[in-house]
Write a protein that holds these residues in place. Structure first.
Motif, PDB file in Angstrom:
ATOM      1  N   LEU A 239       0.819  -1.210   0.000  1.00  0.00           N
ATOM      2  CA  LEU A 239       0.000   0.000   0.000  1.00  0.00           C
ATOM      3  C   LEU A 239       0.852   1.259   0.000  1.00  0.00           C
ATOM      4  N   TRP A 254      -1.394   0.000  -5.324  1.00  0.00           N
ATOM      5  CA  TRP A 254      -2.739   0.349  -4.887  1.00  0.00           C
ATOM      6  C   TRP A 254      -2.960   1.837  -4.649  1.00  0.00           C
ATOM      7  N   PRO A 255      -2.014   2.602  -4.149  1.00  0.00           N
ATOM      8  CA  PRO A 255      -2.265   4.055  -4.063  1.00  0.00           C
ATOM      9  C   PRO A 255      -2.545   4.694  -5.422  1.00  0.00           C
ATOM     10  N   TRP A 258      -6.070   3.557  -6.560  1.00  0.00           N
ATOM     11  CA  TRP A 258      -7.083   4.289  -5.816  1.00  0.00           C
ATOM     12  C   TRP A 258      -7.243   5.707  -6.352  1.00  0.00           C
ATOM     13  N   LEU A 261      -9.092   5.590  -9.783  1.00  0.00           N
ATOM     14  CA  LEU A 261     -10.525   5.306  -9.675  1.00  0.00           C
ATOM     15  C   LEU A 261     -11.275   6.471  -9.017  1.00  0.00           C
ATOM     16  N   TYR A 262     -10.675   7.073  -8.017  1.00  0.00           N
ATOM     17  CA  TYR A 262     -11.336   8.159  -7.294  1.00  0.00           C
ATOM     18  C   TYR A 262     -11.569   9.358  -8.218  1.00  0.00           C
ATOM     19  N   MET A 423      -3.582   6.850  -0.241  1.00  0.00           N
ATOM     20  CA  MET A 423      -4.958   6.379  -0.202  1.00  0.00           C
ATOM     21  C   MET A 423      -5.703   7.155   0.882  1.00  0.00           C
ATOM     22  N   LEU A 425      -9.877   9.045   1.725  1.00  0.00           N
ATOM     23  CA  LEU A 425     -11.249   9.295   1.313  1.00  0.00           C
ATOM     24  C   LEU A 425     -11.544  10.777   1.154  1.00  0.00           C
ATOM     25  N   THR A 433      -2.436   9.489 -10.255  1.00  0.00           N
ATOM     26  CA  THR A 433      -2.983   8.352 -10.990  1.00  0.00           C
ATOM     27  C   THR A 433      -1.863   7.515 -11.594  1.00  0.00           C
TER      28      THR A 433
END
Length: 486
Positions: A239, A254-255, A258, A261-262, A423, A425, A433
């Motif tokens: 991560l 994964w970062p 994420w 996608l975000y 990552m 919210l 990206t």
């Protein structure tokens, strides 16, 4: 001989062959074309195709294969002992090509001839001075062996160009003579021409497939090289994204996934509703005058360069979101954020959704509308229950196109979302990206031997597989819920 001049000679010869073949066919029957199997133009087309197509295909194949052969032969001349510490053969080949280009420039300016080039000393001070005169700068690690390889590269390129010229012209002349010799009244010129053209059409249709295969294979081979020197488990499960050229990198994907996608999700939240509603209005409610003005104005957005959108995100949207939303609500104080890039990217994607959806809605048969109205449905009920279900596959395709465009966007993300791989919210934090990191890992004089560089290909392959999976999922959804009409 230059590629353009050589191609022009082949085309001129082929055009001359067309008229010669046509005239010869007519002369064979003393002007009575009824005795010919095919129309005279087909005989000319046969000569044209046999003259131009094999020669041009040979030229294209030569241009693809020649650099690979020369590169491999010249790179073999650079032994490990000739490569300075901290460099690689791939980096040395950059200077080799620069030296070869510099020699071409010196010959073109007329200051030196081929004998002078061959006798040029390997004194690097002299070499640098001569190349600097024609605007060619070399790296700091150039050795006499590298300069010798540059001269060999130039000589091999010249020999290769000469062989290419001879081969192309020989093929063109051979095709010309062969086609002319076959012209007889009973010769089935139309059949031959149509078969030739059919093969060309099949070849053209295969270009997209072969291009896709080439892209995938190039990514796969480099990705395999990456996983040989960096564990796949750490790449897919970590991560943390923290590349360090020289070793000690943590290259978790994964970062980046994420962030991709975000930002894409926010962009689609902006573009899909606005684009579909705009398409419904233009197709069903707007008058012809309003449509004639509104549709071109919406499509102008698609023609704006992405760098302009990036500047708009950096100067206008980012500070506005920071001052009016992020800071008052306590979400952050940075103008570079996921929300900034997502909103601006959504604005950019509106014409992709609206224009395609508008065309799809207009393609729905008018008989479906008339039948719905005949059953007593209102216009809004007809749109919701008849038109949109019928246009669903096309609308989903438009949304997929917008999603693919969002996933692959780079410049807006660089200027609007920043370059922080993490990552979170919080939509008002800076993120990045996959595409941005692909560019950053391949920027500058990098050698393709470290995981920090090769990771770009692994990122590209992962993004390709991810996008392919989304497309397959969308196809399944469309087939399940599509309305079918006779």
């Amino acid at each position: 001989m230059s590629i353009g001049l050589l191609s022009l000679i082949v085309i001129v010869l082929a055009v001359a062959g067309y008229f010669a073949g046509r005239r010869l066919a007519v002369s064979k029957v003393a002007g009575d074309i009824r005795k010919l199997h095919s129309l005279p133009s087909y005989y000319g087309q046969t000569v044209f195709l046999f003259t131009a197509v094999p020669a041009l295909l040979f030229l294209a194949a030569w241009l693809l294969i020649q650099p690979l052969l020369i590169e491999s032969r010249v790179s073999a001349m650079l032994n490990v002992a000739d490569v300075p510490d901290g460099s690689s053969v791939s980096l040395m080949m950059t200077d080799v090509r620069r030296i070869a280009n510099g020699i071409d420039l010196m010959l073109a300016k007329g200051g030196l001839n081929s004998a002078d080039i061959a006798a040029m000393r390997t004194d690097l001070t002299d070499v640098r001075g001569r190349l600097a005169e024609v605007g060619v700068a070399l790296g700091t690690n150039v050795t006499p062996a590298v300069f010798a390889a540059g001269k060999a590269y130039h000589d091999l390129s010249g020999t290769s160009r000469m062989m290419m010229t001879v081969g192309v012209l020989a093929l063109a002349l051979a095709g010309f003579v062969y086609a002319i010799s076959r012209i007889q009244p009973e010769f089935r010129a139309r059949n031959v021409t149509e078969a030739f053209v059919k093969v060309l059409l099949i070849g053209a249709s295969c270009i997209a497939i072969l291009t896709t295969v080439g892209i995938v294979l190039s990514l796969v081979f480099e990705t395999i090289s990456f996983f040989r020197i960096y564990p796949a488990k750490d790449f897919f499960l970590s991560l943390t994204w923290n590349p360090k050229f020289g070793g000690g990198s943590d290259l978790g994907i994964w970062p980046l996934i994420w962030g991709t996608l975000y930002i894409s999700f926010i962009a689609l939240l902006v573009s899909v509703p606005v684009g579909i509603f705009a398409a419904i209005f233009l197709a069903e409610y707007a008058s012809k005058k309003v449509r004639a003005v509104a549709k071109p104005l919406i499509e102008i957005l698609a023609g704006i360069p992405t760098i302009v959108y990036g500047l708009f995100a950096l100067i206008t949207v980012g500070p506005m979101l920071r001052d009016y939303f992020a800071q008052p609500m306590g979400f952050g104080s940075s103008s570079s954020s996921v929300m900034t890039a997502g909103v601006v990217m959504g604005l950019m994607l509106i014409p992709f959704v609206s224009s395609l959806s508008d065309d799809i809605i207009n393609a729905v048969p008018q008989s479906l509308r008339d039948g719905s109205y005949g059953l007593g449905a209102t216009q809004s009920e007809t749109i919701k229950q008849v038109i949109l279900p019928a246009a669903l596959p096309g609308i989903v395709g438009a949304v997929l196109l917008a999603a693919s465009r969002a996933i692959g966007e780079t410049m807006i993300v660089v200027m609007g979302a920043g370059a922080a791989a993490k990552m979170s919210l919080n939509p008002f934090e800076a993120m990045t990206t996959v595409t941005v990191k692909i560019v950053s890992q391949l920027t500058g004089d990098t050698e393709f031997a470290s995981p920090e560089t090769l990771v770009a290909f692994a990122l590209g392959l992962t993004l390709f597989v991810f996008t392919l999976g989304l497309n397959i999922l969308a196809l399944v959804i469309v087939r399940k819920y599509r309305e079918q009409y006779e």
